[in-house]
Design a protein around this motif. Structure first.
Motif, short mmCIF file in Angstrom:
data_model
loop_
_atom_site.label_atom_id
_atom_site.label_comp_id
_atom_site.label_asym_id
_atom_site.label_seq_id
_atom_site.Cartn_x
_atom_site.Cartn_y
_atom_site.Cartn_z
N SER A 43 -9.21 -1.40 -2.38
CA SER A 43 -8.25 -0.43 -2.16
C SER A 43 -8.42 0.75 -1.17
N GLY A 44 -7.74 1.17 -0.46
CA GLY A 44 -7.85 2.20 0.61
C GLY A 44 -8.93 1.93 1.84
N SER A 45 -9.07 0.29 1.80
CA SER A 45 -9.80 0.06 3.11
C SER A 45 -8.97 -0.04 4.29
N GLY A 46 -7.55 0.08 4.26
CA GLY A 46 -6.56 0.00 5.45
C GLY A 46 -5.87 -1.21 5.54
N LYS A 47 -5.59 -1.82 4.58
CA LYS A 47 -4.77 -3.04 4.91
C LYS A 47 -3.30 -2.52 5.13
N SER A 48 -2.78 -1.63 4.27
CA SER A 48 -1.53 -1.28 4.39
C SER A 48 -1.18 -0.52 5.81
N SER A 49 -2.35 0.14 5.92
CA SER A 49 -2.34 0.88 7.49
C SER A 49 -2.05 -0.11 8.51
N LEU A 50 -2.66 -1.36 8.48
CA LEU A 50 -2.59 -2.24 9.57
C LEU A 50 -1.32 -3.09 9.38
N GLY A 668 -3.86 15.94 0.01
CA GLY A 668 -2.67 16.46 0.40
C GLY A 668 -1.72 14.87 0.58
N GLN A 669 -2.13 13.56 0.48
CA GLN A 669 -1.07 12.76 0.67
C GLN A 669 0.18 12.67 -0.16
N PRO A 670 1.08 12.81 0.44
CA PRO A 670 2.41 12.90 -0.48
C PRO A 670 2.45 11.83 -1.31
P1 ADP Z 1 -5.33 -0.21 1.44
O1 ADP Z 1 -3.83 -0.74 1.79
O2 ADP Z 1 -6.32 -1.23 1.88
O3 ADP Z 1 -5.34 -0.01 0.05
P2 ADP Z 1 -4.32 1.98 3.18
O4 ADP Z 1 -4.00 1.66 4.45
O5 ADP Z 1 -3.35 2.27 2.26
O6 ADP Z 1 -5.56 0.99 2.27
O7 ADP Z 1 -5.27 3.25 3.26
C1 ADP Z 1 -6.32 3.53 4.11
C2 ADP Z 1 -6.66 4.81 4.09
O8 ADP Z 1 -5.60 5.58 4.74
C3 ADP Z 1 -6.97 5.60 2.80
O9 ADP Z 1 -8.01 6.59 3.12
C4 ADP Z 1 -5.55 6.24 2.38
O10 ADP Z 1 -5.81 7.26 1.65
C5 ADP Z 1 -5.21 6.76 3.99
N1 ADP Z 1 -3.69 6.71 4.05
C6 ADP Z 1 -2.59 5.80 3.51
N2 ADP Z 1 -1.69 6.23 4.00
C7 ADP Z 1 -1.44 7.29 4.17
C8 ADP Z 1 -0.42 8.41 4.55
N3 ADP Z 1 0.80 7.95 4.66
N4 ADP Z 1 -1.10 9.63 5.05
C9 ADP Z 1 -2.12 9.99 4.88
N5 ADP Z 1 -3.07 9.09 4.70
C10 ADP Z 1 -2.81 7.92 4.13
#
Ligand code: ADP
Ligand code: ADP
Ligand code: ZN
Ligand code: ZN
Length: 782
Positions: A43-50, A668-670
């Motif tokens: 978790s936190g690796s960037g799956k959701s970001s991608l 500070g992430q909402p």
């Molecule tokens: P995963 O889905 O693999 O758990 P995320 O893509 O959610 O990973 O998160 C990857 C990184 O981006 C983490 O360091 C997370 O804290 C950061 N992150 C995710 N969403 C946000 C956001 N809306 N604003 C700032 N940072 C974010």
């Protein structure tokens, strides 16, 4: 296992090049279309970001651009995700765990069209016949339109009266329930005012709130002995002015007073202890007029095979399907076939234990997600990109097999299916895997492997290694220090369950979805004294809060900033003096679009930093407050433990966040951008120091990679070793294997569940393997 379709040709790809959202480091991937791709990684690796932040976000932006320029004029420009190339996108549909709104008029039946089909059925073959399908809708009242009117010249104008037949119960207005207060939770009638007859939080016997009542009523007389007039005055009096200790105050009966000050408020805005009281004291009784069916008398009078539409909607879906199959009327055969097809997909997806009259707001996150999936299974759309966020949440390993079949079915209809998932059972059916990592936050953001599942196994990545990992059963389990007795539990489907939950150990409650785990734990354990429930529910005001404000971490940090710069601490709060005046400290400008979702865009004045420019000149350890809030927990912990910038109070909270596996999270992430699993872990960190002796957690492995699960288990162990009792609802076999005690519910779901089918140690569960859970645990540890 699936047969993998022909390999995609090179034009049949979604191509992502140079993606840089959040932590992504110039990520490039090629995703085959019309295939099932699973995204893995800690978790936190960037799956959701991608997946959500780049691919789905761009798809949505492109769709918004197809609106006319006129409509677009009302919409703020969504920012394009930070990516160089995105090719081959199709329309993306997000199937997430967001719970369905708490609108009391929406039920499982109304959100899936199943209820509309039932209404149609009753209007066509119900006896006696009373007119169109609206006559069976509990959301439409019966109204009369028309009558006589007189024009200015005195001429009488007669309009024919028309009665629109709706099915709404007039007393409860179609809600099926009427609200009331449970007086026994508000007043202990055996006591007098001076010995604490009022049970409302904040109304202590010698406090100010009770002083007015003591001035008006006999303070030493038990409430039960009050005269009728005294009782009326105590509980229901209208507001009036009185003097207490020469001060003018307003006296008002207790019930109207707390109705206004507590019960009329948005429940999420209340402090936790008041909220708990409100939840205890507000009782929703079944509407006496419609007996909870929401329907008026006329709608209830119409039956098919002896059952009215309310009774039919209350059947569990499996029973409803069986009943429909007994209707043998060629006139409605096509309608029944369509309805049965829909109900069968409910059963396939593991929701056969629900009833159509179930309020949609009471569905769990996983149930809500599966309900949305049912809606799409029936859809005629093809070549859509479906995006799933951990679809196995809430599912027992036994249910996962069925869920997998449905994911493959969606693919085989010609859709591209993208799934973020940790469970090995679902990773195993992927046509293609994208593994992110290697770590979280700045330590992640790269694609560490892409290819087939076999390739992943051989890749040596953490996910690859964990795929073949097998847990071993504990050699010995902890001794209980006592028990929490549950007797005659009968919430929802529970069949008068008697169970002793051991104290001082780690207990895991298991069972297929719908077997009654939540009903048992939330109905009989949560709410008792000393029980701390840590759930995944949204956190109030979460747009403005972040992990730093929510955990109280910001307080010591602000003080340290103030001390270092010799100014006021309030300056360093984006919710008060230090706020950017344009966005008032939220960092975003939110636009309500009325007919569509609200959209938020970063504030242009502060660049989303939330603070006034002047505040950012003050520094601590070389960083300004906005920069500190951009640090991940891990880095902030280093900062606040370093000798020159030491802030022990902050370090203490940060260490707890690190402990729950949130080291990658930015301060500070909402909070509204956190996943349910992350939310739960933030709450866990916050409650870790609480005095409560019993912790209850609902699927704490949600969102956790197999590697993170180990950390979670270590944390739960530490809690138990510190003398606490931990009760978790879990499906993850690694957690079951780690338990001291397992309580297994079943054997099935809904009315086929609700009983304890096993109590004992994991080793005994495996040795007996008589339950579904036992079989799956045996497979896992073998
Ligand atoms: P995963 O889905 O693999 O758990 P995320 O893509 O959610 O990973 O998160 C990857 C990184 O981006 C983490 O360091 C997370 O804290 C950061 N992150 C995710 N969403 C946000 C956001 N809306 N604003 C700032 N940072 C974010
Ligand atoms: P589990 O936690 O094992 O998935 P639940 O306790 O959620 O199971 O559900 C057990 C049964 O109780 C199911 O038939 C479910 O439909 C019913 N149920 C659960 N919550 C509610 C509710 N709020 N209202 C009505 N029925 C419910
Ligand atoms: Zn009613
Ligand atoms: Zn601003």
């Amino acid at each position: 296992m699936s047969t993998t379709p022909e390999p995609a040709d090179s034009h049949d790809l979604i191509r992502v090049q140079g993606a840089r959202e959040n932590n992504l480091k110039d990520v490039s991937v090629e995703i085959p279309k019309r295939r099932l791709t699973v995204f893995t990684g800690v978790s936190g690796s960037g799956k959701s970001s991608l997946v959500f932040g780049t691919i789905a976000a761009e798809s949505r932006r492109l769709i918004d651009e197809t609106y006319s320029t006129f409509v677009q004029g009302f919409m703020p420009n969504l920012p394009r995700p930070d990516v160089d190339v995105l090719e081959g996108l199709t329309t993306a549909i997000l199937v997430d765990q967001e719970r369905m709104g708490a609108n009391p008029r929406s039920t499982l039946g109304t959100v899936t069209d199943a209820h509309a089909m039932l209404r149609s059925l009753f209007s066509r073959i119900g006896e006696p016949s009373i007119g169109g399908p609206t006559a069976f809708s509990f959301n439409i009242p019966t109204t009369t339109v028309g009558g006589a009117s007189v024009t200015e010249s005195g001429k009488k104008n007669v309009i024919k009266q028309q009665v629109y037949l709706g099915g709404m119960c007039p007393q409860c207005e179609g809600r099926g329930t009427v609200s009331d207060l449970d007086l026994s939770q508000i007043v202990d009638e055996s006591r007098s005012l001076v010995d604490g007859a009022i049970l409302v939080p904040g109304y202590t016997a010698d406090g100010w709130m009770v002083a007015a009542y003591k001035a008006v009523l006999p303070p030493e007389k038990p409430v039960a002995a009050y005269t009728k007039a005294e009782r009326e005055d105590f509980l229901y009096a209208e507001p009036r002015k009185i003097k207490v200790d020469k001060i003018n105050i307003t006296y008002e009966g207790l019930i109207p007073k707390i109705r206004k000050s507590m019960f009329a408020k948005d429940i999420d805005s209340l402090q936790p202890h008041i909220r708990a009281f409100v939840e205890r004291a507000a009782v929703f009784g079944t509407c006496p007029s419609c007996d909870g069916t929401r329907l008026n008398e006329s709608a209830r009078s119409v039956t098919i095979k002896g059952r009215n539409i309310g009774e039919v909607a209350a059947l569990q879906v499996t029973d409803l399907a069986a009943w429909l199959r007994t209707i043998d009327d060629p006139g409605v055969a096509p309608l029944i076939a369509t309805l049965l097809h829909l109900l069968d997909s409910f059963v396939d997806i593991g929701l056969g234990y629900l009833s159509l009259d179930r309020p949609s707001g009471t569905l769990s996150g996983g149930e809500a997600q599966r309900t949305k999936m049912v809606r799409h299974l029936g859809s005629a759309l093809t070549d859509v990109t479906y995006v799933f966020d951990e679809p196995t949440i809430g599912l027992h390993p036994h249910d996962i097999e069925r869920m997998n079949k449905l994911l493959l079915e969606l693919r085989d209809k010609g859709n591209t299916v993208l799934v973020v998932e940790h469970k090995p059972e679902t990773i195993a059916i992927a046509d293609h895997v994208v593994d992110m990592g290697p770590g979280a936050g700045s330590g992640g953001g790269e694609v560490v492997f892409q290819g087939t599942v076999d390739g992943l196994r051989a890749s040596g990545t953490r996910t690859g290694e964990h795929l073949s990992y097998r847990a071993s059963l504990k050699e010995s389990v902890r001794e209980r220090t006592g028990v929490l007795e549950v007797r005659g539990a009968d919430a929802h489907n529970l069949q008068k369950v008697d169970v002793d939950i051991p104290l001082g150990v780690l207990t895991v409650v298991t069972g297929v979805a719908g077997s009654g785990k939540s009903s048992l734990v939330h109905g009989s354990v949560v709410g008792r004294e000393g029980v701390v429930a840590i759930d995944q529910a949204a956190i109030k005001g979460s747009r403005r809060s972040n992990p730093a404000t929510y955990t109280g971490l910001l307080e010591p940090i602000r003080k340290a900033f103030a001390k270092a710069n010799d100014v006021k601490p309030a300056l360093f709060s984006a919710n008060s003096e230090g706020a950017c005046p344009t966005c008032k400290g939220s960092g975003v400008i939110v636009t309500e679009l009325g007919f569509m979702d609200t959209v938020s865009t970063p504030c242009e004045d502060c660049g989303g930093k939330r603070f006034q420019a002047a505040v950012l000149d003050y520094r601590l350890g070389g960083l300004n407050i906005a920069e500190v809030l951009e640090l991940p927990v891990e880095r902030a912990l280093e900062l606040f433990t370093a000798p020159e910038t030491k802030v022990p109070a902050a370090a203490d909270i940060l260490a707890r966040l690190q402990d729950v596996g949130l080291g990658y999270l930015t301060l500070g992430q909402p909070l509204n951008t956190l996943s349910g699993g992350e939310r739960q872990r933030v709450k866990l960190a916050l409650h870790l120091k609480e005095k409560g002796g019993i912790y209850v957690l609902d699927e704490p492995t949600t969102g956790l990679h197999l590697a993170d699960v180990d950390n979670l288990l270590g944390l739960l162990d530490r809690l138990v070793d510190a003398g606490k009792t931990v009760i978790v609802i879990e499906h993850h076999q690694a957690v079951m294997a780690h338990a001291d005690w397992i309580i297994d519910l079943g054997p099935g779901a809904g009315h086929d569940g609700g009983r304890i089918v096993f109590e004992g140690t994991p080793a005994d569960l495996v040795a007996q393997a008589g339950t579904l859970t036992g079989q799956h645990l045996a497979d896992y540890v073998s």
